[in-house]
Design a protein around this motif. Structure first.
Motif, PDB file in Angstrom:
ATOM      1  N   TYR A  58     -29.377  31.401 -13.298  1.00 17.47           N
ATOM      2  CA  TYR A  58     -28.281  31.785 -14.183  1.00 17.47           C
ATOM      3  C   TYR A  58     -28.788  32.880 -15.125  1.00 17.47           C
ATOM      4  O   TYR A  58     -29.824  32.705 -15.781  1.00 17.47           O
ATOM      5  CB  TYR A  58     -27.785  30.573 -14.979  1.00 17.47           C
ATOM      6  N   GLU A  71     -31.158  17.441 -18.818  1.00 22.11           N
ATOM      7  CA  GLU A  71     -30.145  17.967 -19.735  1.00 22.11           C
ATOM      8  C   GLU A  71     -30.092  19.487 -19.639  1.00 22.11           C
ATOM      9  O   GLU A  71     -31.061  20.171 -19.985  1.00 22.11           O
ATOM     10  CB  GLU A  71     -30.457  17.545 -21.166  1.00 22.11           C
ATOM     11  N   LEU A 130     -27.678  24.919 -23.272  1.00 19.18           N
ATOM     12  CA  LEU A 130     -26.322  25.117 -23.794  1.00 19.18           C
ATOM     13  C   LEU A 130     -25.562  26.197 -23.034  1.00 19.18           C
ATOM     14  O   LEU A 130     -24.347  26.104 -22.870  1.00 19.18           O
ATOM     15  CB  LEU A 130     -26.402  25.495 -25.284  1.00 19.18           C
ATOM     16  N   GLU A 131     -26.257  27.222 -22.556  1.00 19.45           N
ATOM     17  CA  GLU A 131     -25.582  28.337 -21.890  1.00 19.45           C
ATOM     18  C   GLU A 131     -24.850  27.914 -20.624  1.00 19.45           C
ATOM     19  O   GLU A 131     -23.870  28.551 -20.213  1.00 19.45           O
ATOM     20  CB  GLU A 131     -26.590  29.447 -21.553  1.00 19.45           C
ATOM     21  N   ARG A 184     -24.191  24.380 -19.873  1.00 21.00           N
ATOM     22  CA  ARG A 184     -23.780  22.978 -19.937  1.00 21.00           C
ATOM     23  C   ARG A 184     -22.298  22.789 -19.608  1.00 21.00           C
ATOM     24  O   ARG A 184     -21.881  21.714 -19.184  1.00 21.00           O
ATOM     25  CB  ARG A 184     -24.084  22.417 -21.324  1.00 21.00           C
ATOM     26  N   HIS A 185     -21.507  23.832 -19.786  1.00 18.37           N
ATOM     27  CA  HIS A 185     -20.066  23.715 -19.551  1.00 18.37           C
ATOM     28  C   HIS A 185     -19.692  23.842 -18.088  1.00 18.37           C
ATOM     29  O   HIS A 185     -18.537  23.591 -17.716  1.00 18.37           O
ATOM     30  CB  HIS A 185     -19.326  24.813 -20.325  1.00 18.37           C
ATOM     31  N   LEU A 186     -20.626  24.222 -17.226  1.00 18.08           N
ATOM     32  CA  LEU A 186     -20.303  24.429 -15.820  1.00 18.08           C
ATOM     33  C   LEU A 186     -19.962  23.105 -15.141  1.00 18.08           C
ATOM     34  O   LEU A 186     -20.569  22.064 -15.432  1.00 18.08           O
ATOM     35  CB  LEU A 186     -21.474  25.098 -15.106  1.00 18.08           C
ATOM     36  N   PRO A 187     -18.980  23.125 -14.216  1.00 19.54           N
ATOM     37  CA  PRO A 187     -18.555  21.866 -13.569  1.00 19.54           C
ATOM     38  C   PRO A 187     -19.678  21.141 -12.848  1.00 19.54           C
ATOM     39  O   PRO A 187     -19.689  19.905 -12.804  1.00 19.54           O
ATOM     40  CB  PRO A 187     -17.470  22.340 -12.586  1.00 19.54           C
ATOM     41  N   ARG A 227     -21.424  18.643 -15.266  1.00 19.44           N
ATOM     42  CA  ARG A 227     -20.671  17.704 -16.091  1.00 19.44           C
ATOM     43  C   ARG A 227     -20.942  16.249 -15.712  1.00 19.44           C
ATOM     44  O   ARG A 227     -20.821  15.354 -16.541  1.00 19.44           O
ATOM     45  CB  ARG A 227     -19.173  18.000 -15.978  1.00 19.44           C
TER      46      ARG A 227
END
Length: 311
Positions: A157, A210, A213-214, A216-219, A222
């Protein structure tokens, strides 16, 4: 510890007829890191060589400039209809190659670097976006979070920010021992950066299970299971790390091989520990063999007076 080569030596050796202009018959399948497969063949005649490449993340790379790079660097050899089962094919006619041997050697070297050049495009895109943040004459761009799923269940990423470019590797440790050795190995990156002579090196962060933060929102993260042996390695690159020229080229070449570098040295470390354990067991066995007591010899006499020796 060694650094892995950026180019594929087998591809370079297989394409030797391009340098010598010697007709040949080829039908070789060559594999590279990260699931890349090359097919080098002479399909129609001995003086026409086809070079095909297959990579699971090829379509993702085309979003970030891979197609433009191919046209610029390999355009005259690129054919419109790739070989079946492959993403791209280049055709080399031995009768229509550069006239000097030095130019042909450079062409073969460039073919051995094609995987590196393809994967370099997202990095180039991120570096250019970061430069726009610093250029007061241009509006700030909307930074793209580039996702390159270059291996099964693993990805890179890349995202530009105002003063840096963040590169995150997700890596899967299939064995618990790999995760433990990898954590020790990565801790050395953090500790080594404290040395005065390499304090300008990129910052390295490591987290287990874990996500940073960059991303963490990706499906895909989750519903990450606690039992999954997934690690995340983050590199923070500042503008001094990707100055145009040799510095940028070296940064791109080295960072994209990080995952292979990490797992290669994990395996080497395990192999070394196993060899030391085997040597120690052999030493213990020698000690035990030397510690065996000598057999006790008991001498007895029969009623007739003859000696009987029992051990």
């Amino acid at each position: 510890m060694i650094l892995l080569e950026y180019h594929n030596a087998v591809v370079e050796k297989t394409l030797a007829p391009i340098v010598s202009l010697k007709e040949t018959v080829l039908d070789s399948t060559v594999v590279d890191f990260d699931g890349v497969v090359y097919h080098i063949s002479t399909r129609t005649s001995k003086d026409v060589i086809w070079f095909s490449l297959s990579w699971s993340c090829y379509n993702e790379l085309t979003k970030w400039g891979a197609t433009d790079m191919l046209r610029k660097e390999y355009g005259q050899y690129l054919i419109s209809s790739p070989e079946q089962g492959y993403n791209l094919t280049l055709e080399f006619d031995l009768k229509n190659l550069p006239s000097t041997e030095e130019e042909r050697e450079a062409l073969v070297k460039k073919m051995a670097l094609i995987k590196r050049n393809l994967l370099a495009q997202p990095f180039e895109h991120a570096f250019d976006q970061q430069a726009q943040f610093e250029d007061n004459d241009q509006p700030n761009p909307q930074p793209d979070l580039m996702q390159i799923h270059y291996r099964d269940q693993e990805a890179i990423y890349i995202q530009a920010q105002h003063d840096r470019v963040t590169v995150i590797f997700s890596t899967l440790f299939k064995e618990e021992t790999d995760r433990i050795v990898g954590k020790v190995f990565l801790q050395e990156f953090v500790d080594a950066r404290r040395l005065p002579n390499i304090q300008n090196a990129p910052q390295v962060l490591y987290s287990h299970k874990e996500p940073p933060l960059e991303i963490r929102h990706l499906p895909e993260f989750r519903h990450l299971k606690e039992s999954e042996n997934v690690g995340f390695v983050t590199f923070v690159l500042f503008p001094r790390h990707f100055v145009r020229g040799d510095v940028r080229d070296a940064t791109i070449s080295q960072i994209q091989l990080f995952r292979d570098y990490l797992h290669y040295h994990i395996k080497c470390s395990k192999a070394y520990m196993h060899s030391r354990m085997r040597a120690r067991v052999q030493a213990f066995l020698k000690v035990l063999n030397r510690a065996k007591p000598d057999p006790v010899v008991v001498e007895k006499k029969t009623i007739s007076g003859r000696n009987v020796i029992k051990s």
